[in-house]
Scaffold this active site. Structure first.
Site, PDB file in Angstrom:
ATOM      1  N   SER A  78     -30.391  27.882   4.959  1.00  0.00           N
ATOM      2  CA  SER A  78     -29.609  28.502   3.889  1.00  0.00           C
ATOM      3  C   SER A  78     -28.137  28.078   3.997  1.00  0.00           C
ATOM      4  O   SER A  78     -27.851  26.883   4.006  1.00  0.00           O
ATOM      5  CB  SER A  78     -29.788  30.021   3.946  1.00  0.00           C
ATOM      6  OG  SER A  78     -29.327  30.630   2.747  1.00  0.00           O
ATOM      7  N   ASP A 203     -39.693  30.834  -2.626  1.00  0.00           N
ATOM      8  CA  ASP A 203     -38.272  31.113  -2.408  1.00  0.00           C
ATOM      9  C   ASP A 203     -37.585  31.408  -3.743  1.00  0.00           C
ATOM     10  O   ASP A 203     -37.634  30.598  -4.659  1.00  0.00           O
ATOM     11  CB  ASP A 203     -37.622  29.900  -1.730  1.00  0.00           C
ATOM     12  CG  ASP A 203     -36.224  30.165  -1.204  1.00  0.00           C
ATOM     13  OD1 ASP A 203     -35.592  31.133  -1.658  1.00  0.00           O
ATOM     14  OD2 ASP A 203     -35.767  29.395  -0.339  1.00  0.00           O
ATOM     15  N   HIS A 231     -37.626  32.672   1.386  1.00  0.00           N
ATOM     16  CA  HIS A 231     -36.368  32.019   1.742  1.00  0.00           C
ATOM     17  C   HIS A 231     -36.205  31.841   3.254  1.00  0.00           C
ATOM     18  O   HIS A 231     -35.357  31.062   3.685  1.00  0.00           O
ATOM     19  CB  HIS A 231     -35.194  32.827   1.180  1.00  0.00           C
ATOM     20  CG  HIS A 231     -33.872  32.139   1.321  1.00  0.00           C
ATOM     21  ND1 HIS A 231     -33.616  30.901   0.760  1.00  0.00           N
ATOM     22  CD2 HIS A 231     -32.722  32.502   1.968  1.00  0.00           C
ATOM     23  CE1 HIS A 231     -32.372  30.538   1.045  1.00  0.00           C
ATOM     24  NE2 HIS A 231     -31.813  31.473   1.783  1.00  0.00           N
TER      25      HIS A 231
END
Length: 253
Positions: A78, A203, A231
């Site tokens: 991320s 996601d 995610h």
């Protein structure tokens, strides 16, 4: 900046996502530490680096991590992916790049459709100043939304979030700004090192299509989608992710 060093073998630097810390990678540590020397970073303002005053800006943070770690494959999840990608594009000591649920640009544009609306990060920034803990809780829920293992992943993230103290509000705002404004797409075609892009099929923050679009920009890339993954696919699908990472690292010159 706090960096845990665990295991023995080829070096792997791991960079966490927004509001978390290096402890979030526990499922990967369990599986990878017997084979690799893991350098688990707590980004400034997060975890045991909460009081680190280094600005959460790509050049400053990457330079500090690079000075404290050996040549390695860098892995970013991320927000951490932006730091890992910047490092891979600028530092010869980065042997390879692994991106988990991370793209060079996180917000949607006319030429980048598989991403979230800019307003998502803007709104989180507004809400953070009004309701710190509630905003963190909502972001964790978004991290796990859609995953086949959403409940267990959310429980894990909740337990991890404050295990090393609460993240600094200023660093959180800086992180949201990075997610909203950073666009590193021009660097991807110039990557001289191999890269692996691991997406979660479900996601909601970084769509799998965006991950594959990013991988297509690189001349030395592999892309993998984790079926049922959200995610944070390394939580609910740790075996698949760790096996993919081991295959990738073994292929890096």
């Amino acid at each position: 900046m706090h960096i845990d060093v665990i295991g023995h073998g080829p070096a792997l630097v791991l960079l966490h996502g927004w509001a978390l810390h290096g402890g979030v990678f526990a499922p990967l540590v369990e599986r990878l530490a017997p084979h690799y020397q893991l350098h688990l970073v707590d980004l400034p303002g997060h975890g045991f680096s909460r009081d680190d005053s280094t600005p959460l800006a790509l050049p400053y943070v990457v330079a500090e991590i690079a000075a404290a770690t050996p040549p390695a494959v860098w892995l970013g999840w991320s927000l951490g992916g932006l730091f890992a990608l910047h490092a891979a594009a600028t530092l010869p000591q980065v042997r390879g790049l692994a991106m988990i649920a991370a793209t060079p640009r996180f917000v949607r544009g006319s030429d980048w459709p598989s991403a979230v609306q800019r307003e998502v990060f803007v709104q989180f920034g507004v809400e953070l100043s009004r309701d710190y803990r509630g905003t963190l809780e909502r972001f964790l829920a978004l991290d796990t939304l859609g995953s086949a293992h959403a409940r267990s992943e959310l429980r894990s993230l909740r337990e991890t979030l404050t295990a090393r103290g609460e993240p600094a509000p200023e660093a959180l705002q800086q992180g949201l700004t990075l997610l909203e404004r950073t666009d590193l797409r021009r660097t991807v075609p110039q990557l001289a090192r191999p890269s692996l892009w691991i997406a979660g099929q479900r996601d909601r923050l970084v769509p799998a299509a965006g991950m594959h679009a990013a991988a297509a920009l690189s001349p030395h890339a592999q892309a993998l989608t984790i079926a049922g993954g959200g995610h944070a696919p390394f939580l609910g699908h740790a075996d698949q992710v760790s096996e993919a990472l081991q295959r990738f690292v073994a292929s890096v010159p």
